[in-house]
Write a protein that holds these residues in place. Sequence first.
Motif, short mmCIF file in Angstrom:
data_model
loop_
_atom_site.label_atom_id
_atom_site.label_comp_id
_atom_site.label_asym_id
_atom_site.label_seq_id
_atom_site.Cartn_x
_atom_site.Cartn_y
_atom_site.Cartn_z
N LYS A 528 41.99 38.65 47.25
CA LYS A 528 42.38 37.91 48.21
C LYS A 528 43.85 38.21 48.04
O LYS A 528 44.64 37.96 49.21
CB LYS A 528 42.03 36.48 48.17
CG LYS A 528 40.65 36.04 48.56
CD LYS A 528 40.62 34.50 48.19
CE LYS A 528 38.90 34.12 48.44
NZ LYS A 528 38.64 32.95 48.15
N ALA A 529 44.42 38.39 46.84
CA ALA A 529 46.24 38.57 46.67
C ALA A 529 46.64 39.90 47.16
O ALA A 529 47.56 40.05 47.57
CB ALA A 529 46.32 38.29 45.14
N HIS A 530 45.49 40.84 47.50
CA HIS A 530 45.86 42.14 47.97
C HIS A 530 45.14 42.61 49.08
O HIS A 530 44.32 43.51 48.98
CB HIS A 530 46.06 43.14 46.73
CG HIS A 530 46.67 42.69 45.65
ND1 HIS A 530 48.10 42.91 45.56
CD2 HIS A 530 46.44 42.19 44.67
CE1 HIS A 530 48.41 42.53 44.31
NE2 HIS A 530 47.49 41.99 43.81
N PRO A 531 45.18 41.80 50.16
CA PRO A 531 44.36 42.24 51.52
C PRO A 531 44.62 43.87 52.00
O PRO A 531 45.71 44.19 52.00
CB PRO A 531 44.57 41.28 52.34
CG PRO A 531 45.88 40.63 51.95
CD PRO A 531 46.02 40.87 50.41
N GLY A 532 43.71 44.59 52.04
CA GLY A 532 43.79 45.86 52.85
C GLY A 532 44.46 46.87 51.63
O GLY A 532 44.81 47.91 52.12
N GLN A 533 44.72 46.41 50.33
CA GLN A 533 45.27 47.34 49.56
C GLN A 533 44.02 48.14 48.58
O GLN A 533 42.90 47.44 48.60
CB GLN A 533 46.25 46.69 48.64
CG GLN A 533 47.52 46.18 49.42
CD GLN A 533 48.44 45.95 48.37
OE1 GLN A 533 48.34 45.01 47.50
NE2 GLN A 533 49.80 46.06 48.64
N ASP A 534 44.43 49.24 48.06
CA ASP A 534 43.48 49.90 47.25
C ASP A 534 43.89 49.39 45.75
O ASP A 534 44.80 49.45 45.21
CB ASP A 534 43.66 51.58 47.30
CG ASP A 534 43.20 51.74 48.77
OD1 ASP A 534 42.50 51.15 49.27
OD2 ASP A 534 43.44 53.12 48.89
N VAL A 535 42.62 48.71 45.14
CA VAL A 535 42.73 48.57 43.83
C VAL A 535 41.98 49.67 42.74
O VAL A 535 40.63 49.60 42.99
CB VAL A 535 42.23 47.04 43.45
CG1 VAL A 535 42.21 46.55 42.01
CG2 VAL A 535 42.95 46.17 44.45
N GLY A 536 42.64 50.30 41.85
CA GLY A 536 42.01 50.95 40.92
C GLY A 536 41.65 50.30 39.81
O GLY A 536 42.18 49.76 39.08
N VAL A 537 40.21 50.30 39.65
CA VAL A 537 39.65 49.43 38.26
C VAL A 537 39.22 50.60 37.34
O VAL A 537 38.42 51.22 37.56
CB VAL A 537 38.31 48.71 38.76
CG1 VAL A 537 37.72 47.89 37.52
CG2 VAL A 537 38.58 47.63 39.68
N LEU A 538 39.91 50.49 36.09
CA LEU A 538 39.54 51.57 35.16
C LEU A 538 39.25 50.85 33.86
O LEU A 538 39.71 49.77 33.36
CB LEU A 538 41.15 52.18 35.01
CG LEU A 538 41.52 53.30 35.90
CD1 LEU A 538 42.08 52.82 37.20
CD2 LEU A 538 42.59 54.24 35.34
N PHE A 539 38.12 51.42 33.61
CA PHE A 539 37.38 50.64 32.32
C PHE A 539 37.23 51.43 31.23
O PHE A 539 36.63 52.70 31.31
CB PHE A 539 36.15 49.96 32.79
CG PHE A 539 35.26 49.43 31.79
CD1 PHE A 539 35.59 48.30 31.03
CD2 PHE A 539 34.22 50.17 31.48
CE1 PHE A 539 34.65 47.94 30.17
CE2 PHE A 539 33.29 49.52 30.12
CZ PHE A 539 33.62 48.30 29.68
N CYS A 540 37.22 51.10 30.02
CA CYS A 540 36.71 51.65 28.81
C CYS A 540 36.12 50.92 27.99
O CYS A 540 36.66 49.70 27.51
CB CYS A 540 37.81 52.41 27.87
SG CYS A 540 37.34 53.46 26.56
#
Length: 574
Positions: A528-540
């Motif tokens: 909700k805080a970043h509508p329409g934006q790309d969020v990269g989820v990087l996990f290790c």
Amino acid sequence: MGFRWSNDLPRYIFFGVWMVINLSLFLGFFLSFQLSGQYFYFRLRTLHALAFARGPANVIHFNTALVLLPICRNLISFVRGCCGCFPRGVRALLDKNITMHQWFAWAIVVASIVHTGAHWYNYERLSREVPSEPPEGVRYIPPGALPGNGRVADPVSLCFSTAAGVTGHVMVVVLFLMVTSSVEFVRRSYFEVFWYTHHLFVVYLIALGLHQIQRLLPLQRASNVYLGEGVGPNGTHNPEYCSAHETSTEFAMDPRCSGVHEAQFSAAGPTSFYWYVAPLLIYAIERVIRLASYCMPVVVTRVVEHPSDTYEIQMKRKYFHPEVGQYVFINVPSASILEWHPFTLTSAPEEDYFSVHIRKVGDWTEKVGQLIGVGSDNYLQSWQLPKIFIDGPFGTASEDVFGFQVAMLVGAGIGVTPFAATLKSIWYKLKDKGNMKLKKVYFYWICKDTKAFEWFQDLLKVMDDQILQDGLGNFLEYYIHLTRGWSDRDAKVIMIHDEAGADAVTGLQQKTHFGRPKWDTIFEDISKAHPGQDVGVLFCGPKVLSSELHKQCNRMNQYSDGSRAKFFYNKENF
């Protein structure tokens, strides 16, 4: 279909195409050997087993040609650098290289089981003695249509007196050792066993190359086969008609089966070589590059002891230009000549050295620590330090962090290591006022006990102070979750200092959270805080948490109307 498939669709397409190719190769060869007139006489002796042996053989060749490519790390790093224009979901396939390697390996194993079982049956059938005047109802087979002109022996002797039988069983033993030593328990508890047995692939490839050298499989020459009605042209032979004869006498006296119509046989030539020319050439180039990297001298500039049995090695090497979040393989001959262990670089590309953090969790890490003076009061000169060889650096998903508008970094336990370099690089870019596409970073670190904070909190503290000083307090939000490991005394101290500015556990500005993160709420808030934006989820970290985060990304991507953020999931694999 919706945007929710963006994380998985390329993988499903790749897997589907790979499966179709495997099935096509199997069915193509199966039907060829089952229906072709060239193998008509051989089928009379072995029934359907020949087709069931040759069909999987093609699958073995295909996947053996592929299985080395996913472990060509320089190739993957090169392709990753060339794929900047491809969709993120396609580039994410490169992070599945180990999964692909396992797919190809299991295809080889399953096909080998079918192939071996069918040939055991073939050897048993071929070992049966069929006299020249067989009993009624048994059709006569020309000796030339059988391996060794129909030579008879017991199945075991017949099997182990041929190059195909010996090399085939060598490959079966090698595959058994490689598969059993690859299970997760063995890899984690007895890494050396996994490492050494996996190098038996050289024996496997040599045996596979020699497998068809004896050319045991006879086939009727294609120009000699005639399956039409009546008498064929001179030089042709009709196996369907001639096989109706029950004795060699009848066979020899029939002018349609002898003389100018005599059956002509030749040995099928080896075909496996053609499958492996290109992959082995690529792998050879990979090994040459690694050898060149191995020969580059490495200088240890500093050794730093950290709490929680962790030590840091800072090094320099010519022509070493890492990107953020990459990893290397380290070999210390004084500890073990043959062992190479992967470690993520914890230094940023902007620094004039590269470093790794190593935690003492096994014989090799303990011995390396002793060799470089960890835990000793004696200061070692540079010439007293052991030789260290580096293979790499190799690319990972972390390289894509600066291609997103918003990054969500999640590390569990020691899985925080890749993000040390990422956070450092972000800090350097902010410090230099560099122009970045990345505008917001959420960092989550999940730990089991308070000791896990100690070696990493200095980095967070420096970044915390610098970001606040530069007035960029909203750029980085970090959340440390302590899942267990606090005592009653710790709880009292935390309660007493709850109103203080700094956290009582870490000394950082943001408070430590106790218990596991509530991912449903976290993803909802970020979306909700970043509508329409790309969020990269990087996990290790561990697979269980990886699966949870992957599901959360797909769940949030169901909203394709632009009212929410789009989540791209990436997991570190090495």
